[in-house]
Motif scaffolding. Structure first.
Motif, PDB file in Angstrom:
ATOM      1  N   ILE A 192       0.842  -1.197   0.000  1.00 45.28           N
ATOM      2  CA  ILE A 192       0.000   0.000   0.000  1.00 45.28           C
ATOM      3  C   ILE A 192       0.879   1.250   0.000  1.00 45.28           C
ATOM      4  O   ILE A 192       0.621   2.208  -0.733  1.00 45.28           O
ATOM      5  N   ALA A 239       2.418   1.617  -3.427  1.00 45.19           N
ATOM      6  CA  ALA A 239       1.412   2.164  -4.349  1.00 45.19           C
ATOM      7  C   ALA A 239       1.287   3.669  -4.169  1.00 45.19           C
ATOM      8  O   ALA A 239       1.197   4.410  -5.153  1.00 45.19           O
ATOM      9  N   GLU A 240       1.285   4.115  -2.930  1.00 43.32           N
ATOM     10  CA  GLU A 240       1.193   5.556  -2.673  1.00 43.32           C
ATOM     11  C   GLU A 240       2.421   6.286  -3.212  1.00 43.32           C
ATOM     12  O   GLU A 240       2.298   7.359  -3.810  1.00 43.32           O
ATOM     13  N   HIS A 282      -0.088   5.308  -7.540  1.00 46.85           N
ATOM     14  CA  HIS A 282      -1.114   4.403  -8.062  1.00 46.85           C
ATOM     15  C   HIS A 282      -2.394   4.559  -7.266  1.00 46.85           C
ATOM     16  O   HIS A 282      -2.364   4.627  -6.042  1.00 46.85           O
ATOM     17  N   GLY A 283      -3.511   4.579  -7.943  1.00 45.84           N
ATOM     18  CA  GLY A 283      -4.801   4.665  -7.284  1.00 45.84           C
ATOM     19  C   GLY A 283      -5.330   3.309  -6.868  1.00 45.84           C
ATOM     20  O   GLY A 283      -6.298   3.213  -6.129  1.00 45.84           O
ATOM     21  N   SER A 284      -4.689   2.258  -7.338  1.00 45.09           N
ATOM     22  CA  SER A 284      -5.164   0.905  -7.085  1.00 45.09           C
ATOM     23  C   SER A 284      -3.972  -0.014  -6.842  1.00 45.09           C
ATOM     24  O   SER A 284      -2.917   0.137  -7.481  1.00 45.09           O
ATOM     25  N   LEU A 285      -4.157  -0.984  -5.949  1.00 43.96           N
ATOM     26  CA  LEU A 285      -3.099  -1.968  -5.720  1.00 43.96           C
ATOM     27  C   LEU A 285      -2.880  -2.861  -6.940  1.00 43.96           C
ATOM     28  O   LEU A 285      -1.816  -3.443  -7.099  1.00 43.96           O
ATOM     29  N   ASP A 286      -3.890  -2.973  -7.795  1.00 41.13           N
ATOM     30  CA  ASP A 286      -3.726  -3.782  -9.008  1.00 41.13           C
ATOM     31  C   ASP A 286      -2.600  -3.247  -9.880  1.00 41.13           C
ATOM     32  O   ASP A 286      -1.878  -4.017 -10.514  1.00 41.13           O
ATOM     33  N   THR A 296       0.055  -1.800  -8.801  1.00 44.41           N
ATOM     34  CA  THR A 296       1.313  -2.068  -8.106  1.00 44.41           C
ATOM     35  C   THR A 296       1.642  -3.558  -8.123  1.00 44.41           C
ATOM     36  O   THR A 296       2.806  -3.940  -8.016  1.00 44.41           O
ATOM     37  N   ARG A 297       0.644  -4.376  -8.287  1.00 43.97           N
ATOM     38  CA  ARG A 297       0.810  -5.828  -8.224  1.00 43.97           C
ATOM     39  C   ARG A 297       1.871  -6.355  -9.197  1.00 43.97           C
ATOM     40  O   ARG A 297       2.586  -7.294  -8.898  1.00 43.97           O
TER      41      ARG A 297
END
Length: 93
Positions: free
Chosen positions: A57, A60-61, A65-69, A71-72
């Protein structure tokens, strides 16, 4: 964060040119199928954080990124990762 020679904001294009120029000067920009540039640095930054066990998380920040997807992709396992897990299994012979 970075300023140009006139003291103004460094443009995206100028930052790209500086980074790719440094890559060429170091000899790491010689693969046309995988060119060195800002995206490579961003990807390396994120991958290293994830592989070091940092909170996804937070990563991602940091990446915006607005979504963890999004960053995945930096946490996907490699063949070497899979082999290391299998090698770590205790087996009886």
């Amino acid at each position: 964060m970075f300023l140009n020679h006139r003291g103004g904001r460094l443009s995206d294009r100028a930052a790209h040119d500086i980074i790719t120029g440094l890559g060429e000067a170091c000899g790491i920009n010689d693969d046309p199928t995988d060119p060195f540039g800002p995206h490579v640095l961003r990807h390396t930054f994120a991958t290293q954080l994830i592989r070091d066990g940092k909170d996804p998380i937070l990563v991602a920040e940091l990446l915006g990124h607005g979504s963890l997807d999004a960053t995945r992709r930096y946490a996907l396992s490699t063949e070497a990762d899979k082999a290391a897990v299998l090698d770590a299994l205790i087996t009886d012979h």
